[in-house]
Design a protein around this motif. Structure first.
Motif, mmCIF file in Angstrom:
data_model
loop_
_atom_site.group_PDB
_atom_site.id
_atom_site.type_symbol
_atom_site.label_atom_id
_atom_site.label_comp_id
_atom_site.label_asym_id
_atom_site.label_seq_id
_atom_site.Cartn_x
_atom_site.Cartn_y
_atom_site.Cartn_z
ATOM 1 N N UNK A 252 0.738 -1.294 -0.040
ATOM 2 C CA UNK A 252 -0.206 -0.033 0.095
ATOM 3 C C UNK A 252 0.893 1.313 0.121
ATOM 4 N N UNK A 253 2.114 0.822 0.622
ATOM 5 C CA UNK A 253 2.697 2.333 0.882
ATOM 6 C C UNK A 253 3.381 2.690 -0.453
ATOM 7 N N UNK A 254 3.977 1.650 -1.116
ATOM 8 C CA UNK A 254 4.663 2.007 -2.561
ATOM 9 C C UNK A 254 3.631 2.370 -3.659
ATOM 10 N N UNK A 255 2.296 1.835 -3.492
ATOM 11 C CA UNK A 255 1.429 2.247 -4.378
ATOM 12 C C UNK A 255 1.105 3.749 -4.089
ATOM 13 N N UNK A 256 0.763 4.163 -2.853
ATOM 14 C CA UNK A 256 0.647 5.466 -2.568
ATOM 15 C C UNK A 256 1.630 6.439 -2.770
ATOM 16 N N UNK A 257 2.821 6.055 -2.670
ATOM 17 C CA UNK A 257 4.094 6.898 -3.122
ATOM 18 C C UNK A 257 3.940 7.013 -4.442
ATOM 19 N N UNK A 258 3.944 5.886 -5.416
ATOM 20 C CA UNK A 258 3.924 6.058 -6.818
ATOM 21 C C UNK A 258 2.779 6.828 -7.332
ATOM 22 N N UNK A 259 1.655 6.718 -6.774
ATOM 23 C CA UNK A 259 0.216 7.662 -7.393
ATOM 24 C C UNK A 259 0.600 9.073 -7.024
#
Length: 293
Positions: A252-259
């Motif tokens: 979730x953290x990586x998705x959030x950072x990327x978006x």
């Protein structure tokens, strides 16, 4: 049909493709990364051959497949498949499974009609069972031994409705961004390992090994479930080389950072693959992210 078996997927009458490929000194692919977008959907993926396979000179046994069917109501079909290393021709098993699954053409029923929904679900489940023989036949061209693969797959229509199915320990998450800008993940279905299925494994087989797989007659009774993804919602499909190392919070953290940084889904998938390897994953890894735009 676009097949990524640890290589850049070829595009045949498909949307524009952005992809990269890295190879080892022997010419074997080490990792792939790519993105595509069309029909209101965007998809990005990454894969990497595990260190234990690099050391043995073996190919990647994880596969990613993407297909953009030509029908007027179709959106995209995706699959992540993981070949079972203990069986024969694991790379062949995973590539065949992923490629065949995205080629299925399930019916998209009237989603408010419960009877029609059950009929369509049963028809797709039957086609997945039949795919077991397709994988068996592909392996038999190379070995008399049995082999198999696990998978997570989705068949999505242009309006956001569709089907998701898992066999074995490849995973599927639904993801979205909440009102606070934080990415939320919902795991779809349990892993089908011996422990979760409350079955005794064969002698010498750990209980967390997959109890269901495709290609060796152990596919069981697949149970596709219907999903609806609104604008900005998506799916995340992973092989166990990712989620055996990274937590749901990590993903979730990586998705959030990327978006937030508008990196694109390909680079976000690559960040998951790289973090898993940084934390010690020696297994092959494959991750595919999609979102409805």
């Amino acid at each position: 049909m676009n097949l990524a078996h640890h290589a850049i997927p070829p595009v045949v009458d498909g949307p524009p493709l952005e992809a990269s490929l890295a190879v080892s000194g022997t010419g074997r692919p080490l990792h792939t990364q790519g993105m595509q977008a069309a029909r209101g959907w965007a998809a990005g993926w990454a894969s990497h051959v595990g260190l234990r396979h690099v050391e043995r000179g073996r190919p990647c046994e994880d596969s990613i497949a993407i297909d953009w069917p030509p029908g007027p109501v179709d959106g995209l079909h995706v699959a992540v498949s993981d070949g079972v290393s203990a069986g024969a021709c694991a790379a062949v098993a995973s590539a065949t499974a992923a490629n065949h699954l995205v080629g299925l053409r399930p019916e998209y029923p009237e989603w408010g009609d419960a009877d029609h929904l059950r009929e369509s679900q049963a028809e797709l489940a039957g086609r997945i069972v039949q795919a077991d023989a397709v994988v068996q036949s592909a392996i038999a061209q190379y070995s008399p031994r049995s082999g198999a693969a696990t998978f997570s797959a989705a068949w999505l229509s242009a309006d956001g409705h569709g089907w998701v199915c898992r066999v074995g320990d490849c995973r599927a998450w639904r993801w979205w961004t909440d009102e606070n800008g934080q990415v939320q993940l919902q795991l779809l279905g349990p892993d089908q390992d011996y422990l979760q299925m409350a079955e005794a494994p064969p002698p010498g087989v750990p209980p967390f090994n997959p109890a269901r797989m495709i290609g060796n007659g152990m596919v069981g009774q697949p149970s596709p479930w219907d999903v609806y993804l609104g604008s900005g919602e998506g799916l995340l499909l992973t092989s166990d080389g990712i989620h055996s190392i990274l937590t749901q919070q990590d993903l979730a953290m990586l998705l959030e950072r990327g978006t937030r940084r508008r990196l694109g889904l390909g680079p976000v998938a690559r960040s998951m693959e790289r973090l898993a390897r940084h934390r010690g994953s020696r297994d092959d890894v494959a991750v595919l992210i999609l979102v409805r735009r």
